[in-house]
Design an enzyme around this catalytic site. Structure first.
Site, mmCIF file in Angstrom:
data_model
loop_
_atom_site.group_PDB
_atom_site.id
_atom_site.type_symbol
_atom_site.label_atom_id
_atom_site.label_comp_id
_atom_site.label_asym_id
_atom_site.label_seq_id
_atom_site.Cartn_x
_atom_site.Cartn_y
_atom_site.Cartn_z
ATOM 1 N N LYS A 27 0.830 -1.204 0.000
ATOM 2 C CA LYS A 27 0.000 0.000 0.000
ATOM 3 C C LYS A 27 0.865 1.255 0.000
ATOM 4 O O LYS A 27 0.665 2.165 -0.816
ATOM 5 C CB LYS A 27 -0.907 -0.026 1.238
ATOM 6 C CG LYS A 27 -2.081 0.906 1.171
ATOM 7 C CD LYS A 27 -2.938 0.781 2.436
ATOM 8 C CE LYS A 27 -3.673 -0.536 2.490
ATOM 9 N NZ LYS A 27 -4.251 -0.810 3.822
ATOM 10 N N ARG A 97 -3.131 3.346 8.590
ATOM 11 C CA ARG A 97 -3.470 2.127 7.855
ATOM 12 C C ARG A 97 -2.322 1.132 7.862
ATOM 13 O O ARG A 97 -1.173 1.516 7.744
ATOM 14 C CB ARG A 97 -3.791 2.475 6.390
ATOM 15 C CG ARG A 97 -4.507 3.781 6.227
ATOM 16 C CD ARG A 97 -4.507 4.297 4.797
ATOM 17 N NE ARG A 97 -5.176 3.415 3.864
ATOM 18 C CZ ARG A 97 -5.222 3.639 2.553
ATOM 19 N NH1 ARG A 97 -4.604 4.703 2.026
ATOM 20 N NH2 ARG A 97 -5.858 2.799 1.768
ATOM 21 N N GLY A 106 -8.491 -7.884 5.135
ATOM 22 C CA GLY A 106 -9.303 -7.971 6.341
ATOM 23 C C GLY A 106 -8.568 -8.470 7.573
ATOM 24 O O GLY A 106 -9.170 -8.632 8.630
ATOM 25 N N MET A 108 -5.747 -7.082 9.065
ATOM 26 C CA MET A 108 -5.173 -6.077 9.953
ATOM 27 C C MET A 108 -6.017 -4.811 9.922
ATOM 28 O O MET A 108 -7.063 -4.784 9.320
ATOM 29 C CB MET A 108 -3.729 -5.843 9.589
ATOM 30 C CG MET A 108 -2.917 -7.088 9.960
ATOM 31 S SD MET A 108 -1.190 -6.956 9.624
ATOM 32 C CE MET A 108 -1.184 -5.916 8.249
ATOM 33 N N ARG A 350 -3.667 -1.667 -6.356
ATOM 34 C CA ARG A 350 -2.880 -2.906 -6.273
ATOM 35 C C ARG A 350 -3.330 -3.835 -7.394
ATOM 36 O O ARG A 350 -4.416 -3.652 -7.955
ATOM 37 C CB ARG A 350 -3.070 -3.582 -4.917
ATOM 38 C CG ARG A 350 -4.497 -3.996 -4.685
ATOM 39 C CD ARG A 350 -4.667 -4.748 -3.369
ATOM 40 N NE ARG A 350 -6.081 -4.860 -3.079
ATOM 41 C CZ ARG A 350 -6.626 -4.831 -1.863
ATOM 42 N NH1 ARG A 350 -5.860 -4.688 -0.813
ATOM 43 N NH2 ARG A 350 -7.916 -4.954 -1.698
ATOM 44 N N HIS A 466 -8.953 -44.318 -3.814
ATOM 45 C CA HIS A 466 -9.249 -44.878 -5.124
ATOM 46 C C HIS A 466 -10.234 -43.987 -5.877
ATOM 47 O O HIS A 466 -10.022 -43.624 -7.037
ATOM 48 C CB HIS A 466 -9.809 -46.295 -4.950
ATOM 49 C CG HIS A 466 -10.185 -46.940 -6.240
ATOM 50 N ND1 HIS A 466 -11.466 -46.881 -6.738
ATOM 51 C CD2 HIS A 466 -9.447 -47.605 -7.149
ATOM 52 C CE1 HIS A 466 -11.497 -47.507 -7.896
ATOM 53 N NE2 HIS A 466 -10.285 -47.968 -8.165
ATOM 54 N N ARG A 629 2.495 -50.152 -18.257
ATOM 55 C CA ARG A 629 2.942 -50.823 -17.044
ATOM 56 C C ARG A 629 2.343 -52.220 -16.988
ATOM 57 O O ARG A 629 1.130 -52.384 -17.148
ATOM 58 C CB ARG A 629 2.495 -50.029 -15.818
ATOM 59 C CG ARG A 629 2.880 -50.711 -14.521
ATOM 60 C CD ARG A 629 2.499 -49.890 -13.334
ATOM 61 N NE ARG A 629 1.060 -49.930 -13.099
ATOM 62 C CZ ARG A 629 0.452 -49.205 -12.152
ATOM 63 N NH1 ARG A 629 1.152 -48.376 -11.403
ATOM 64 N NH2 ARG A 629 -0.839 -49.299 -11.984
ATOM 65 N N SER A 776 10.451 -44.346 -14.283
ATOM 66 C CA SER A 776 9.319 -43.473 -14.048
ATOM 67 C C SER A 776 9.072 -43.497 -12.547
ATOM 68 O O SER A 776 8.855 -44.555 -11.970
ATOM 69 C CB SER A 776 8.103 -43.990 -14.811
ATOM 70 O OG SER A 776 7.008 -43.146 -14.547
ATOM 71 N N GLY A 778 7.142 -43.450 -9.529
ATOM 72 C CA GLY A 778 5.742 -43.631 -9.141
ATOM 73 C C GLY A 778 5.566 -43.004 -7.774
ATOM 74 O O GLY A 778 5.672 -43.664 -6.746
ATOM 75 N N CYS A 843 5.114 -40.306 -12.740
ATOM 76 C CA CYS A 843 3.748 -40.616 -13.153
ATOM 77 C C CYS A 843 2.787 -40.698 -11.974
ATOM 78 O O CYS A 843 1.697 -41.220 -12.096
ATOM 79 C CB CYS A 843 3.723 -41.922 -13.938
ATOM 80 S SG CYS A 843 4.265 -43.334 -12.966
ATOM 81 N N TYR A 863 10.097 -35.647 -18.282
ATOM 82 C CA TYR A 863 8.668 -35.405 -18.438
ATOM 83 C C TYR A 863 7.918 -35.663 -17.127
ATOM 84 O O TYR A 863 8.432 -36.325 -16.227
ATOM 85 C CB TYR A 863 8.075 -36.299 -19.542
ATOM 86 C CG TYR A 863 8.064 -37.780 -19.209
ATOM 87 C CD1 TYR A 863 6.980 -38.335 -18.536
ATOM 88 C CD2 TYR A 863 9.126 -38.613 -19.559
ATOM 89 C CE1 TYR A 863 6.980 -39.682 -18.215
ATOM 90 C CE2 TYR A 863 9.122 -39.949 -19.241
ATOM 91 C CZ TYR A 863 8.044 -40.484 -18.563
ATOM 92 O OH TYR A 863 8.022 -41.802 -18.229
HETATM 93 P P1 ADP Z 1 -7.688 -2.152 3.379
HETATM 94 O O1 ADP Z 1 -6.305 -2.563 3.071
HETATM 95 O O2 ADP Z 1 -8.439 -3.124 4.221
HETATM 96 O O3 ADP Z 1 -8.430 -1.723 2.156
HETATM 97 P P2 ADP Z 1 -7.197 0.612 3.907
HETATM 98 O O4 ADP Z 1 -5.994 1.028 4.661
HETATM 99 O O5 ADP Z 1 -7.113 0.759 2.450
HETATM 100 O O6 ADP Z 1 -7.554 -0.868 4.321
HETATM 101 O O7 ADP Z 1 -8.423 1.438 4.456
HETATM 102 C C1 ADP Z 1 -9.733 1.057 4.235
HETATM 103 C C2 ADP Z 1 -10.541 2.201 3.711
HETATM 104 O O8 ADP Z 1 -10.413 3.327 4.544
HETATM 105 C C3 ADP Z 1 -10.126 2.693 2.356
HETATM 106 O O9 ADP Z 1 -10.708 1.959 1.334
HETATM 107 C C4 ADP Z 1 -10.657 4.088 2.339
HETATM 108 O O10 ADP Z 1 -11.999 4.087 1.922
HETATM 109 C C5 ADP Z 1 -10.557 4.477 3.765
HETATM 110 N N1 ADP Z 1 -9.406 5.357 3.911
HETATM 111 C C6 ADP Z 1 -8.139 5.015 4.119
HETATM 112 N N2 ADP Z 1 -7.335 6.097 4.145
HETATM 113 C C7 ADP Z 1 -8.123 7.157 3.942
HETATM 114 C C8 ADP Z 1 -7.908 8.559 3.842
HETATM 115 N N3 ADP Z 1 -6.700 9.085 3.930
HETATM 116 N N4 ADP Z 1 -8.975 9.347 3.642
HETATM 117 C C9 ADP Z 1 -10.207 8.820 3.530
HETATM 118 N N5 ADP Z 1 -10.486 7.525 3.608
HETATM 119 C C10 ADP Z 1 -9.454 6.686 3.820
HETATM 120 MG MG MG Z 2 -7.644 -0.537 1.061
HETATM 121 MG MG MG Z 3 -10.211 -2.389 1.325
#
Ligand code: ADP
Ligand code: MG
Ligand code: MG
Length: 886
Positions: A27, A97, A106, A108, A350, A466, A629, A776, A778, A843, A863
């Site tokens: 990120k 973040r 989801g 962290m 990403r 089997h 075989r 081969s 197995g 194989c 192979y």
């Molecule tokens: P994840 O990796 O779970 O997507 P993010 O760090 O991207 O977590 O944050 C989740 C959401 O929080 C982002 O999709 C965005 O909508 C919101 N967010 C993050 N940073 C900002 C920011 N600087 N201003 C406004 N919204 C933000």
């Molecule tokens: Mg995000």
């Molecule tokens: Mg997200």
């Protein structure tokens, strides 16, 4: 010089780049990169993953000087944003973040709107002229912070919010007024105090460090640890922390937040695709708080207005940016954005996750668009992912009622009436019915029923039982080891764990890709192997060195495999041919004969049929190599089981049923897998192998002589553990080969080799190679014999081993490189020592498993051979192995 732990991005200049993913996390690196290429990204700074490492090394504290470094960056950020953190008149708010090298969705935490307290919220009201927005941000901040940093269960405050909506009789949080939200803030603070016995922190600096600590701390939360283990992400990598100025999507109806993909992630179509919500913040879109609206007209069903219609200018700008991003990254991107008062900000980009179908289409399209070359296109598609495409699959739109779940033993989906025996399956098939064969477990005798069925469901057995192996070979879907159902043959029914009874004739649908068993018939869709897929596979073949053969026993299997690109047959198991109904009687007669003469009489009946099999197979393979075989399984497996079988056979053989029964009992083995099988049969009953070699060579001679074929049959002798076994059997085979060629008056080239499937064979491969022109590996049996694990019984406890991480993977699925793989390496080295040009292949089921294929490439095998439906996967994996070598 002190180590630099903080990297700034903003106002068009950055200290980081996209290449610095390891240090800044995905990120952080991409925020820097987007800033550098001039996209509108709110300014901020990234605390490095190295700092995360230091944090844990120093008992969750920071190196000296870090505070000053953060202060300096914060000052720079304030300057860039023209706001002040903690200011009563013009407050800067922050998002904090997480973000590691690879995304862990989801797992962290993120804290938004940080810096708010009773004083700064007033500043926010003054600045925005919008009290509702300010209190909405404040209550969001308290919710997130108290959860992420202070550890309160999110539902505690969520409850208060829900209650408030009820009292005000509104449905959406956007319907709550400024006063409502202000009240909520007070309620929240009270509840936190009540629950934790301490106040919600008001000092913005304290809030900031609390959030940074929490994000670094979240790297070691149990969820994240489990996720990393499952996905092989090392704990040492650590996460980065991104501190960024907030932009607000919740300031009214000229604001929005959304997520989008630069191309459609399920079809791969080159159409910008996404969703957004007006007047919303953060993950509201994903969280399903309100129904999101489509980004553009094309992406919706017309029921909700799109961004294209609501905010045409922002949409156009977003369109331009997504194109810029794709060109820049040369890959489909998954982006997050926010619109504040009609101004667009980019918050994340990403590489986007995609289905196999989309991966192929995008890769091919991008080559056509000149964005990437063919090599890169090949590397963009994960081999394992192809599995999704090679079988019919459930219609994603269909509704399903799951009644039980077993192992996803062989992919694809199929539905039909349930039957409980192979005979019933065949009969139903003759009547034109589609059936699902349900067995406690299957045995070789069930093969004809498995052929007749659309899919196979077993209550017992693992991924290499089997049922699983045979079903994969047939490309038929199979759910194995479905312990949740109780099969009762006598009552012709099974009962699910919830007590629902399914009788013969009831319809169920299996999803062999997920292991789900569903009630009734669920719609399926067919695979498409032409077009983009076909084109990509031609590129794949340009780059790989490893050949890919198939395991096939019948001309039909061979034909399928050739369509999938197989370059030969690496394993034809002759015993499967023995189970067909008209032959099993002759086979049993042979086994139960008292003397050589009796055996020869029986074998003479089988000979023309075996020859016919090989003719069919050779014809289908059109000159490609075919490894056959000789008989391998324990004789035990061919014995008659029921009294009826015995009586029928006794009549044919003209002996007393009682005598036959005694003989059958005598042949019973306690441990058949280590018993009288493989070359041990050839040693004790040479006439069996003689007959098979005769059939192979007669077929070859006839085709060469009469039809002008070029064939080099490869005769494979199984389960050799000592060179003397092979020496004897090779001499026998050669005698028969010469005899046949003499009779036909021609010479046909042929090879004699062996399977390496016992540790002793691998360890003495130099000696064995004196008698073998090919090896081969197995690896099914080699895994079994190396681990001392019975693959037919291991299903009962192997899943436990994998769940407890005693074993990383099921070694029958993914080749155990350290153990079994070492024996393969030794076998290769020693084999080549004796015979430099010895042909080497594998194989086992591993021949179609991507990681194992890469291992085979690196070990220098010639192979791999796998089930027909895995041939494209092996081809792609082999190309990956070759391309990644440099
Ligand atoms: P994840 O990796 O779970 O997507 P993010 O760090 O991207 O977590 O944050 C989740 C959401 O929080 C982002 O999709 C965005 O909508 C919101 N967010 C993050 N940073 C900002 C920011 N600087 N201003 C406004 N919204 C933000
Ligand atoms: Mg995000
Ligand atoms: Mg997200």
């Amino acid at each position: 010089m002190a180590v630099k732990y903080v990297y700034f991005f903003g106002a068009g200049k950055t200290e980081g780049t996209a290449e610095m993913k390891n240090l800044l996390g995905g990120k952080g690196a991409n925020l820097a990169e987007m800033t550098a290429i001039g996209l509108p990204v709110p300014a901020g700074f990234t605390l490095t993953t190295d700092l995360c490492t230091e944090f844990y090394k120093n008992d969750r504290s920071y190196p000296e000087g870090l505070e000053a470094e953060v202060e300096a960056n914060l000052a720079q950020l304030e300057k860039a944003m023209d706001k002040k953190f903690g200011d009563s008149a013009n407050p800067l708010l922050l998002s904090v973040r997480s973000g590691g090298r690879v995304s862990m969705p989801g797992m962290m935490d993120t804290v938004l709107n940080l810096g708010l307290n009773d004083i700064t919220v007033q500043g926010l009201i003054d600045q925005s002229g919008d009290a509702r927005f300010a209190y909405d941000s404040y209550r969001r901040f308290i919710q997130m912070y108290s959860n992420v940093v202070m550890g309160i269960n999110g539902s505690v405050l969520e409850h208060l919010l829900e209650h408030m909506k009820e009292v005000r009789d509104v449905e959406l949080d956007t319907d709550l007024t400024a006063d409502d939200l202000k009240q909520l803030v007070d309620l929240f603070k009270g509840k936190i105090k009540e629950t934790l016995g301490r106040d919600f922190p008001t000092d913005p600096k304290e809030q900031l460090w609390g959030a940074i600590n929490a994000v670094f701390g979240s790297w070691m939360n149990p969820r994240a640890i489990t996720y990393r283990k499952l996905n092989n992400i090392p704990a040492e990598w650590g996460t980065a922390v991104n501190v960024q100025a907030m932009v607000f999507g919740n300031m009214g109806n000229d604001c929005a937040t959304g997520v989008a993909f630069t191309r459609n992630p399920s079809t791969g179509d080159n159409h910008f695709f996404g969703e957004f919500l007006l007047n919303a913040q953060g993950e509201d879109v994903v969280a399903g708080i309100r129904t999101p609206q489509p980004i553009n007209k094309a992406g919706g069903d017309g029921s909700l207005p799109s961004l294209e219609e609501v905010m045409p200018d922002c949409y156009q700008q977003l369109m331009d940016i997504q194109q810029t991003l794709e060109k820049h990254y040369r890959d489909m991107q998954d982006i997050e954005f926010t619109i504040e008062k009609n101004k667009l900000y980019m918050l994340q980009t990403r590489g986007g996750k995609r289905t196999a179908k989309a991966a192929i289409k995008i890769a091919v399209d991008m080559v056509n668009e000149g964005l990437i070359d063919e090599k890169e296109a090949v590397l963009r598609v994960a081999p394992a992912q192809l599995d999704q495409l090679l079988h019919p699959s459930l219609d994603p739109k269909a509704v399903k009622d799951v009644i039980a779940t077993g192992l996803p033993a062989s992919p694809g989906a199929a539905g039909g009436e349930i039957v409980f025996s192979a005979e019933d399956a065949e009969e139903a098939k003759k009547l034109g019915l589609k059936v699902i064969l349900v067995r406690i477990e299957t045995s070789p005798e069930d093969i004809h029923g498995m052929h007749a069925a659309e899919g196979i469901l077993t209550a017992r057995g693992g991924m290499t039982s089997h049922a699983a192996v045979v079903a994969r070979g047939m490309g038929k879907c199979c759910v194995a080891g479905c312990g949740g159902i109780k099969v009762d043959y006598a009552a012709q029914q099974f009962v699910t764990s919830s007590g629902e009874v399914f009788k013969k004739g009831d319809v169920v649908t299996l999803d062999g890709s997920t292991g789900e068993v569903m009630k009734g018939s669920v719609a399926t869709v067919q695979p498409e192997l032409t077009g983009d897929f076909g084109l990509l596979m031609t590129w794949v073949d340009k780059f790989r060195r490893l050949k890919v053969r198939t395991n096939a026993d019948t001309p039909q299997d061979a034909q399928v495999a050739r369509q999938f690109g197989a370059e030969g047959i690496g394993l034809c198991r002759t015993e499967h041919m023995f189970f067909e109904h008209d032959r099993i009687m002759a086979v049993r007669e042979m086994i139960l004969s008292e003397d050589v003469e009796g055996r020869k009489r029986a074998l003479a009946k089988i000979l023309p049929m075996q020859k016919g099999d090989f003719l069919g197979l050779f014809r289908e393979m059109k000159g490609l190599p075919v490894t056959i075989r000789l008989l391998d399984p324990p004789l035990h497996e061919f014995l008659p089981h029921t009294d009826k079988d015995i009586e029928e056979l006794a009549a044919v053989m003209k002996v007393q049923p009682q005598l036959l029964k005694q003989k059958a009992d005598f042949l019973h083995e306690f441990n058949p897998m280590l018993g009288h099988r493989g070359c041990r049969l050839g040693v004790t009953f040479p006439e069996i192998y003689d007959m098979q070699v005769q059939a192979i060579m007669e077929a070859a001679c006839e085709l060469v002589k009469d039809e002008g074929y070029e064939i080099v049959p490869e005769i494979m002798i199984p389960l050799v553990g000592h060179v003397n076994e092979l020496k004897l059997l090779r001499a026998n085979a050669i005698r028969t080969v010469e005899e046949v060629m003499g009779r036909y008056g021609i010479k046909v080239e042929y090879l004699i080799g062996t399977m390496i499937e016992l540790p002793r064979a691998a360890l003495t491969a130099d000696e064995i190679a004196q008698e073998a022109e090919f090896f081969s590996f197995g690896t099914n049996d080699l895994t079994q014999t190396t681990f001392g694990l019975s693959r037919d019984d291991a299903g009962k406890f192997l899943p436990y081993y994998v769940n407890r991480e005693i074993l990383g993977e099921d070694p029958f699925v993914v080749l155990d490189q350290e153990g079994v793989g070492q024996l393969v390496k030794i076998g290769c080295e020693k084999g080549r020592q004796t015979r430099a040009g010895i042909k080497l292949g594998i194989c086992g089921e591993h021949g179609g498993e991507p990681n194992s294929v890469i291992f085979c490439h690196n070990t220098g095998l010639d192979y791999v051979s796998c089930s027909p439906y895995r041939v494209p996967i092996a081809r792609l994996a082999a190309a990956h192995a070759a391309l990644q070598e440099k």
